[in-house]
Design a protein around this motif. Structure first.
Motif, PDB file in Angstrom:
ATOM      1  N   GLY A 161      -5.265  10.845   0.330  1.00 22.30           N
ATOM      2  CA  GLY A 161      -5.776   9.602  -0.238  1.00 22.30           C
ATOM      3  C   GLY A 161      -5.417   8.350   0.526  1.00 22.30           C
ATOM      4  O   GLY A 161      -5.731   7.239   0.101  1.00 22.30           O
ATOM      5  N   GLU A 162      -4.738   8.503   1.679  1.00 20.45           N
ATOM      6  CA  GLU A 162      -4.431   7.344   2.505  1.00 20.45           C
ATOM      7  C   GLU A 162      -5.648   7.032   3.368  1.00 20.45           C
ATOM      8  O   GLU A 162      -6.662   7.728   3.344  1.00 20.45           O
ATOM      9  CB  GLU A 162      -3.208   7.621   3.383  1.00 20.45           C
ATOM     10  CG  GLU A 162      -1.921   7.865   2.605  1.00 20.45           C
ATOM     11  CD  GLU A 162      -1.363   6.610   1.950  1.00 20.45           C
ATOM     12  OE1 GLU A 162      -1.945   5.518   2.143  1.00 20.45           O
ATOM     13  OE2 GLU A 162      -0.355   6.722   1.244  1.00 20.45           O
ATOM     14  N   MET A 163      -5.558   5.970   4.153  1.00 19.83           N
ATOM     15  CA  MET A 163      -6.629   5.660   5.098  1.00 19.83           C
ATOM     16  C   MET A 163      -6.009   5.610   6.480  1.00 19.83           C
ATOM     17  O   MET A 163      -4.801   5.467   6.633  1.00 19.83           O
ATOM     18  CB  MET A 163      -7.276   4.314   4.771  1.00 19.83           C
ATOM     19  CG  MET A 163      -6.342   3.143   4.829  1.00 19.83           C
ATOM     20  SD  MET A 163      -7.166   1.607   4.342  1.00 19.83           S
ATOM     21  CE  MET A 163      -5.789   0.459   4.516  1.00 19.83           C
ATOM     22  N   GLU A 215       3.495   4.661   0.229  1.00 15.42           N
ATOM     23  CA  GLU A 215       4.962   4.639   0.305  1.00 15.42           C
ATOM     24  C   GLU A 215       5.462   3.243   0.661  1.00 15.42           C
ATOM     25  O   GLU A 215       6.458   2.769   0.103  1.00 15.42           O
ATOM     26  CB  GLU A 215       5.458   5.667   1.328  1.00 15.42           C
ATOM     27  CG  GLU A 215       5.272   7.106   0.877  1.00 15.42           C
ATOM     28  CD  GLU A 215       5.882   8.100   1.840  1.00 15.42           C
ATOM     29  OE1 GLU A 215       6.406   7.655   2.897  1.00 15.42           O
ATOM     30  OE2 GLU A 215       5.838   9.308   1.556  1.00 15.42           O
ATOM     31  N   GLN A 216       4.789   2.587   1.591  1.00 16.84           N
ATOM     32  CA  GLN A 216       5.190   1.226   1.956  1.00 16.84           C
ATOM     33  C   GLN A 216       4.969   0.260   0.807  1.00 16.84           C
ATOM     34  O   GLN A 216       5.775  -0.636   0.562  1.00 16.84           O
ATOM     35  CB  GLN A 216       4.410   0.779   3.196  1.00 16.84           C
ATOM     36  CG  GLN A 216       4.813   1.531   4.461  1.00 16.84           C
ATOM     37  CD  GLN A 216       3.861   1.272   5.616  1.00 16.84           C
ATOM     38  OE1 GLN A 216       2.663   1.097   5.428  1.00 16.84           O
ATOM     39  NE2 GLN A 216       4.397   1.244   6.824  1.00 16.84           N
ATOM     40  N   LEU A 217       3.875   0.460   0.075  1.00 17.05           N
ATOM     41  CA  LEU A 217       3.614  -0.363  -1.105  1.00 17.05           C
ATOM     42  C   LEU A 217       4.702  -0.174  -2.151  1.00 17.05           C
ATOM     43  O   LEU A 217       5.183  -1.142  -2.762  1.00 17.05           O
ATOM     44  CB  LEU A 217       2.262   0.018  -1.709  1.00 17.05           C
ATOM     45  CG  LEU A 217       1.020  -0.681  -1.162  1.00 17.05           C
ATOM     46  CD1 LEU A 217      -0.231   0.069  -1.574  1.00 17.05           C
ATOM     47  CD2 LEU A 217       0.962  -2.106  -1.667  1.00 17.05           C
ATOM     48  N   THR A 255       7.438   3.325  -8.066  1.00 15.25           N
ATOM     49  CA  THR A 255       7.197   4.657  -7.532  1.00 15.25           C
ATOM     50  C   THR A 255       5.814   4.732  -6.894  1.00 15.25           C
ATOM     51  O   THR A 255       4.936   3.913  -7.179  1.00 15.25           O
ATOM     52  CB  THR A 255       7.290   5.715  -8.648  1.00 15.25           C
ATOM     53  OG1 THR A 255       6.214   5.505  -9.575  1.00 15.25           O
ATOM     54  CG2 THR A 255       8.629   5.624  -9.372  1.00 15.25           C
ATOM     55  N   THR A 256       5.621   5.733  -6.039  1.00 14.77           N
ATOM     56  CA  THR A 256       4.295   5.909  -5.428  1.00 14.77           C
ATOM     57  C   THR A 256       3.261   6.264  -6.493  1.00 14.77           C
ATOM     58  O   THR A 256       2.088   5.911  -6.356  1.00 14.77           O
ATOM     59  CB  THR A 256       4.327   7.016  -4.355  1.00 14.77           C
ATOM     60  OG1 THR A 256       4.854   8.227  -4.918  1.00 14.77           O
ATOM     61  CG2 THR A 256       5.192   6.594  -3.165  1.00 14.77           C
ATOM     62  N   HIS A 292      -2.075   1.804 -10.089  1.00 16.73           N
ATOM     63  CA  HIS A 292      -2.595   0.452  -9.894  1.00 16.73           C
ATOM     64  C   HIS A 292      -3.832   0.468  -8.998  1.00 16.73           C
ATOM     65  O   HIS A 292      -4.836  -0.192  -9.297  1.00 16.73           O
ATOM     66  CB  HIS A 292      -1.535  -0.454  -9.270  1.00 16.73           C
ATOM     67  CG  HIS A 292      -0.448  -0.855 -10.209  1.00 16.73           C
ATOM     68  ND1 HIS A 292      -0.681  -1.348 -11.471  1.00 16.73           N
ATOM     69  CD2 HIS A 292       0.908  -0.852 -10.054  1.00 16.73           C
ATOM     70  CE1 HIS A 292       0.464  -1.635 -12.067  1.00 16.73           C
ATOM     71  NE2 HIS A 292       1.440  -1.336 -11.232  1.00 16.73           N
ATOM     72  N   LEU A 293      -3.758   1.221  -7.897  1.00 17.95           N
ATOM     73  CA  LEU A 293      -4.869   1.249  -6.953  1.00 17.95           C
ATOM     74  C   LEU A 293      -6.101   1.886  -7.581  1.00 17.95           C
ATOM     75  O   LEU A 293      -7.232   1.414  -7.372  1.00 17.95           O
ATOM     76  CB  LEU A 293      -4.466   2.005  -5.685  1.00 17.95           C
ATOM     77  CG  LEU A 293      -5.506   2.050  -4.556  1.00 17.95           C
ATOM     78  CD1 LEU A 293      -5.964   0.653  -4.173  1.00 17.95           C
ATOM     79  CD2 LEU A 293      -4.942   2.778  -3.346  1.00 17.95           C
TER      80      LEU A 293
END
Length: 229
Positions: free
Chosen positions: A124-126, A175-177, A184-185, A191-192
């Motif tokens: 789910g990352e970009m 993870e950075q967010l 937590t992730t 939220h996303l």
């Protein structure tokens, strides 16, 4: 197991990518296509998790195929689409992001990095090659205001959701967010997901575009690019 569909009009590239993925643990190649039309049909038939697709294809373009694939898929079966390009300054980058591409990779990406990128996308990352990210910013910066589509209103977002969108637009991973927001992730993903639902977005890359078009981020304000495998 990550199910892959590989789309490229050059048989050697298709075969090479398929052989690479087949030999690696955790991947299954469910189909290969040479045209956009074939890609649309195979995506519907095989329900891949990730599609590696050339942005320039004979017949319908990779962008048109991307739009059809995402439109035909249900929320549960919608694949992540990674566009492959030879040119780090491809003129179609911005249009593909708007259409819902989850990322971009150059065709000369080393094999181990390509597989790591596919795994990242599947989660789910970009992912954008650094030069492609610069192209996104430059394209938006030089696009006349009158030619930009009106962005979706952000008035329905909470303060925290707006902050998440801004940070996603800067290129931060989940993870950075989580570290930045001290949550937590899983909370970040929640939220996303709410942001994307409220704005009618289908991919994280579209969230990046929305962050720019809404004015949350302007060219030159994006943070440092996250490190990817």
């Amino acid at each position: 197991m990550t199910r892959l569909l590989i789309v490229d009009d050059q048989v050697l590239i298709r075969a090479g990518l398929a052989a690479l993925a087949t030999a690696a643990p955790g991947f299954e190649v469910v189909g290969q296509a040479a045209t956009g039309e074939e890609a649309v049909a195979l995506a519907a038939a095989t329900c891949p998790d990730v599609i590696l697709m050339d942005i320039r294809l004979p017949g319908i373009s990779g962008i048109t195929a991307l739009e059809r694939i995402l439109a035909d898929a249900s929320d549960e079966s919608r694949p992540k689409v990674v566009m492959l390009t030879v040119f780090d300054l491809d003129e179609y980058v911005y249009d593909a992001l708007r259409a819902g591409a989850s990322g971009f990779l150059l065709k000369d990406t080393p094999p181990e990095r390509l597989l790591a990128a596919v795994a990242l996308i599947a989660e789910g990352e970009m992912l954008f090659a650094p030069a492609v990210t610069r192209r996104l910013v430059e394209t938006f910066a030089h696009q006349p205001e009158t030619k930009r589509e009106q962005p979706a209103s952000l008035t329905g977002l909470t303060e925290r959701e707006t902050e998440v969108l801004r940070l996603v637009g800067q290129g931060l991973t989940n993870e950075q967010l989580a570290r930045r927001l001290m949550v937590t992730t899983a909370t970040v993903k929640t939220h996303l997901n709410r942001v994307m639902s409220k704005l009618g977005l289908q991919s994280r890359a579209q969230a990046v575009v929305a962050a720019y078009e809404s004015g949350l981020i302007t060219p030159g304000q994006a943070g440092p690019e996250p490190s990817h495998p």
